[in-house]
Design a protein around this motif. Structure first.
Motif, PDB file in Angstrom:
ATOM      1  N   ALA A  43       0.832  -1.204   0.000  1.00  0.00           N
ATOM      2  CA  ALA A  43       0.000   0.000   0.000  1.00  0.00           C
ATOM      3  C   ALA A  43       0.863   1.250   0.000  1.00  0.00           C
ATOM      4  N   GLN A  44       1.898   1.252   0.809  1.00  0.00           N
ATOM      5  CA  GLN A  44       2.777   2.421   0.880  1.00  0.00           C
ATOM      6  C   GLN A  44       3.504   2.640  -0.440  1.00  0.00           C
ATOM      7  N   ASP A  45       3.923   1.567  -1.086  1.00  0.00           N
ATOM      8  CA  ASP A  45       4.564   1.688  -2.403  1.00  0.00           C
ATOM      9  C   ASP A  45       3.578   2.247  -3.430  1.00  0.00           C
ATOM     10  N   ALA A  46       2.333   1.759  -3.380  1.00  0.00           N
ATOM     11  CA  ALA A  46       1.322   2.231  -4.323  1.00  0.00           C
ATOM     12  C   ALA A  46       1.013   3.711  -4.093  1.00  0.00           C
ATOM     13  N   ILE A  47       0.980   4.127  -2.846  1.00  0.00           N
ATOM     14  CA  ILE A  47       0.720   5.533  -2.526  1.00  0.00           C
ATOM     15  C   ILE A  47       1.851   6.415  -3.043  1.00  0.00           C
ATOM     16  N   SER A  48       3.083   5.959  -2.888  1.00  0.00           N
ATOM     17  CA  SER A  48       4.235   6.721  -3.393  1.00  0.00           C
ATOM     18  C   SER A  48       4.142   6.885  -4.907  1.00  0.00           C
ATOM     19  N   THR A  49       3.787   5.796  -5.594  1.00  0.00           N
ATOM     20  CA  THR A  49       3.637   5.859  -7.056  1.00  0.00           C
ATOM     21  C   THR A  49       2.529   6.825  -7.442  1.00  0.00           C
ATOM     22  N   LEU A  50       1.405   6.730  -6.760  1.00  0.00           N
ATOM     23  CA  LEU A  50       0.261   7.578  -7.076  1.00  0.00           C
ATOM     24  C   LEU A  50       0.601   9.061  -6.883  1.00  0.00           C
ATOM     25  N   LYS A  51       1.273   9.365  -5.789  1.00  0.00           N
ATOM     26  CA  LYS A  51       1.607  10.761  -5.509  1.00  0.00           C
ATOM     27  C   LYS A  51       2.658  11.305  -6.478  1.00  0.00           C
ATOM     28  N   SER A  52       3.413  10.418  -7.097  1.00  0.00           N
ATOM     29  CA  SER A  52       4.350  10.866  -8.123  1.00  0.00           C
ATOM     30  C   SER A  52       3.619  11.198  -9.421  1.00  0.00           C
ATOM     31  N   GLU A  53       2.407  10.634  -9.571  1.00  0.00           N
ATOM     32  CA  GLU A  53       1.600  10.886 -10.758  1.00  0.00           C
ATOM     33  C   GLU A  53       0.682  12.092 -10.572  1.00  0.00           C
ATOM     34  N   ILE A  54       0.266  12.336  -9.336  1.00  0.00           N
ATOM     35  CA  ILE A  54      -0.615  13.461  -9.021  1.00  0.00           C
ATOM     36  C   ILE A  54       0.028  14.249  -7.884  1.00  0.00           C
ATOM     37  N   SER A  55       0.524  15.423  -8.208  1.00  0.00           N
ATOM     38  CA  SER A  55       1.315  16.174  -7.230  1.00  0.00           C
ATOM     39  C   SER A  55       0.474  17.058  -6.323  1.00  0.00           C
ATOM     40  N   ASP A  56      -0.748  17.394  -6.736  1.00  0.00           N
ATOM     41  CA  ASP A  56      -1.562  18.330  -5.959  1.00  0.00           C
ATOM     42  C   ASP A  56      -2.949  17.745  -5.726  1.00  0.00           C
ATOM     43  N   SER A  57      -3.413  17.775  -4.483  1.00  0.00           N
ATOM     44  CA  SER A  57      -4.703  17.198  -4.156  1.00  0.00           C
ATOM     45  C   SER A  57      -5.265  17.836  -2.894  1.00  0.00           C
ATOM     46  N   LYS A  58      -6.589  17.874  -2.817  1.00  0.00           N
ATOM     47  CA  LYS A  58      -7.262  18.311  -1.601  1.00  0.00           C
ATOM     48  C   LYS A  58      -7.437  17.155  -0.619  1.00  0.00           C
ATOM     49  N   SER A  59      -7.090  15.969  -1.061  1.00  0.00           N
ATOM     50  CA  SER A  59      -7.363  14.761  -0.294  1.00  0.00           C
ATOM     51  C   SER A  59      -6.107  14.190   0.342  1.00  0.00           C
ATOM     52  N   GLU A  60      -6.305  13.178   1.162  1.00  0.00           N
ATOM     53  CA  GLU A  60      -5.199  12.440   1.769  1.00  0.00           C
ATOM     54  C   GLU A  60      -5.444  10.953   1.589  1.00  0.00           C
ATOM     55  N   ILE A  61      -4.357  10.197   1.505  1.00  0.00           N
ATOM     56  CA  ILE A  61      -4.437   8.738   1.377  1.00  0.00           C
ATOM     57  C   ILE A  61      -3.733   8.110   2.571  1.00  0.00           C
ATOM     58  N   ILE A  62      -4.395   7.158   3.198  1.00  0.00           N
ATOM     59  CA  ILE A  62      -3.841   6.491   4.365  1.00  0.00           C
ATOM     60  C   ILE A  62      -3.886   4.981   4.128  1.00  0.00           C
ATOM     61  N   PRO A  63      -2.752   4.290   4.287  1.00  0.00           N
ATOM     62  CA  PRO A  63      -2.759   2.836   4.106  1.00  0.00           C
ATOM     63  C   PRO A  63      -3.458   2.145   5.277  1.00  0.00           C
ATOM     64  N   LEU A  64      -4.186   1.091   4.970  1.00  0.00           N
ATOM     65  CA  LEU A  64      -4.909   0.332   5.994  1.00  0.00           C
ATOM     66  C   LEU A  64      -4.716  -1.149   5.715  1.00  0.00           C
ATOM     67  N   GLN A  65      -4.125  -1.862   6.663  1.00  0.00           N
ATOM     68  CA  GLN A  65      -3.933  -3.298   6.482  1.00  0.00           C
ATOM     69  C   GLN A  65      -5.272  -4.003   6.649  1.00  0.00           C
ATOM     70  N   ILE A  66      -5.693  -4.706   5.601  1.00  0.00           N
ATOM     71  CA  ILE A  66      -6.946  -5.447   5.680  1.00  0.00           C
ATOM     72  C   ILE A  66      -6.906  -6.638   4.729  1.00  0.00           C
ATOM     73  N   ASP A  67      -7.085  -7.808   5.300  1.00  0.00           N
ATOM     74  CA  ASP A  67      -7.242  -9.045   4.533  1.00  0.00           C
ATOM     75  C   ASP A  67      -8.648  -9.539   4.828  1.00  0.00           C
ATOM     76  N   ILE A  68      -9.546  -9.463   3.852  1.00  0.00           N
ATOM     77  CA  ILE A  68     -10.943  -9.755   4.137  1.00  0.00           C
ATOM     78  C   ILE A  68     -11.202 -11.237   4.415  1.00  0.00           C
ATOM     79  N   GLU A  69     -10.219 -12.098   4.178  1.00  0.00           N
ATOM     80  CA  GLU A  69     -10.363 -13.511   4.552  1.00  0.00           C
ATOM     81  C   GLU A  69      -9.870 -13.792   5.965  1.00  0.00           C
ATOM     82  N   ASP A  70      -9.438 -12.764   6.666  1.00  0.00           N
ATOM     83  CA  ASP A  70      -8.857 -12.912   8.000  1.00  0.00           C
ATOM     84  C   ASP A  70      -9.691 -12.098   8.989  1.00  0.00           C
ATOM     85  N   ASP A  71     -10.448 -12.769   9.856  1.00  0.00           N
ATOM     86  CA  ASP A  71     -11.343 -12.072  10.779  1.00  0.00           C
ATOM     87  C   ASP A  71     -10.588 -11.155  11.737  1.00  0.00           C
TER      88      ASP A  71
END
Length: 271
Positions: A43-71
Motif C-alpha cells: 500500500a505504501q509503495d502504491a501511494i508513493s507511485t500515485l503521488k508521483s503521478e498526481i502532485s496536488d490534491s485536496k485529499s489524503e491517502i492512508i494505508p490500511l492493512q486489511i485481509d478480508i479472509e482474515d477475521d
C-alpha cells in the motif's frame, strides 16, 4: 476531526482499486481515502507511485492493512477506523479475484473444489463478513454509500442470451470430457451471488438512508485471473482508469437515482 468524506477501498493498492484511489485523489472534492491492502508495504509503495503521478490534491491517502479472509485483520481495521474517524462515508468492496485457472493446473474434483471455494470465499463470504463488521461505521455517516464491485459476466440475462467473449467464445464440442480450457465460471457465478447480496444489503440498510450499488466496471485491463493487463488490452480491454473514474463518480453522488441496481458507466446492467 477531518471534514473530508471517509472512503475505504479494499484491494486499493492494485488494479481498479488503485485507479479508484487515484481518481478520488485527483478529484476537486476532499476525501480521506483509506487504501485497504493485505500488505502495508505494498500500500505504501502504491501511494508513493500515485503521488508521483498526481502532485496536488485536496485529499489524503492512508494505508490500511486489511485481509478480508482474515477475521482478526477485519477486526483490527475496524478498531483503527472507528477510533480515528468514527465513521465511513463510502465503503467500496473492491477486493476480489478469479481463480478458475486452478482447474487447469489441478484437473479433477480437487481443483474444481479449490477454485470454487476460493472464488466464493473472497468474492462472496469474506465480502459479506467485512461489510457486516463495518456496517455500524456506515450508519454513523450522514450520507453513506455502500458499493460492491461486480462484473459484466454476472448478468444472467446477458449470459442466457448467448454471451460471447473474445477470450471465451469457442463453442463446446459434443461429447465428454470437454477440452480443458480457461472458463470464468466460478468467478462469474460468485459475482452473480454478489449481486443478490447487494439486494439484501439494500433491503437491510434502506431505512438508514444507505445508498447501495453493485458496480459493473466493464472489460478492463487488470491482472484479474493472472492473465495480465497487456494480454487483456490486446483482446480489447479498456484502461483500468475508466473503472476508477466511474466508481469515484458513484461515491460522489452522480448515480444516486440508480441505488439498488447493478450499474455500469452507460446505465443499468440487466440482471
Amino acid at each position: 476531526m477531518t471534514n473530508n468524506s471517509i472512503v475505504l477501498i479494499t484491494g486499493g493498492n492494485t488494479g481498479i482499486g488503485y485507479e479508484t484511489v487515484k481518481a478520488l485523489y485527483a478529484s476537486p472534492q476532499a476525501h480521506t481515502i483509506l487504501m485497504g491492502s493485505r500488505s502495508l508495504e505494498k500500500a505504501q509503495d502504491a501511494i508513493s507511485t500515485l503521488k508521483s503521478e498526481i502532485s496536488d490534491s485536496k485529499s489524503e491517502i492512508i494505508p490500511l492493512q486489511i485481509d478480508i479472509e482474515d477475521d482478526a485483520s477485519i477486526e483490527n481495521a475496524f478498531k483503527q477506523v472507528e477510533s480515528t474517524w468514527g465513521k465511513v462515508d463510502a465503503l467500496v468492496n473492491n477486493a476480489g479475484g478469479s481463480y478458475d485457472g486452478i482447474v487447469l493446473s489441478k484437473p479433477g474434483p480437487s481443483g474444481i473444489r479449490e477454485a470454487w471455494n476460493k472464488a466464493y470465499s473472497v468474492n462472496v463470504t469474506s465480502t459479506q463478513v467485512f461489510t457486516h463488521q463495518f456496517a455500524p461505521l456506515l450508519l454513523a455517516s450522514s450520507n453513506p454509500y455502500l458499493l460492491f464491485i461486480s462484473s459484466g459476466l454476472s448478468s444472467l440475462t446477458t449470459c442466457s442470451g448467448g454471451f460471447t467473449s473474445k477470450i471465451w467464445s469457442d463453442p463446446s464440442p459434443k461429447g465428454w470430457p470437454k477440452p480443458a480450457k480457461l472458463s470464468p465460471i466460478a468467478y462469474r457465478s460468485s459475482k452473480t451471488a454478489l449481486n443478490m447480496m447487494m439486494l439484501e444489503w439494500k433491503r437491510l440498510l434502506e431505512p438508514d438512508g444507505v445508498k447501495v450499488f453493485c458496480i459493473s466496471p466493464g472489460f478492463l485491463a487488470t491482472n484479474l485471473g493472472g492473465m495480465g493487463a497487456d494480454f487483456l488490452k490486446k483482446v480489447g480491454a479498456g484502461d483500468a482508469s475508466v473503472g476508477g473514474v466511474f466508481i469515484k463518480d458513484v461515491v460522489e453522488g452522480k448515480r444516486d437515482e440508480d441505488t439498488g441496481k447493478v450499474i455500469n458507466k452507460d446505465g443499468v446492467q440487466p440482471w
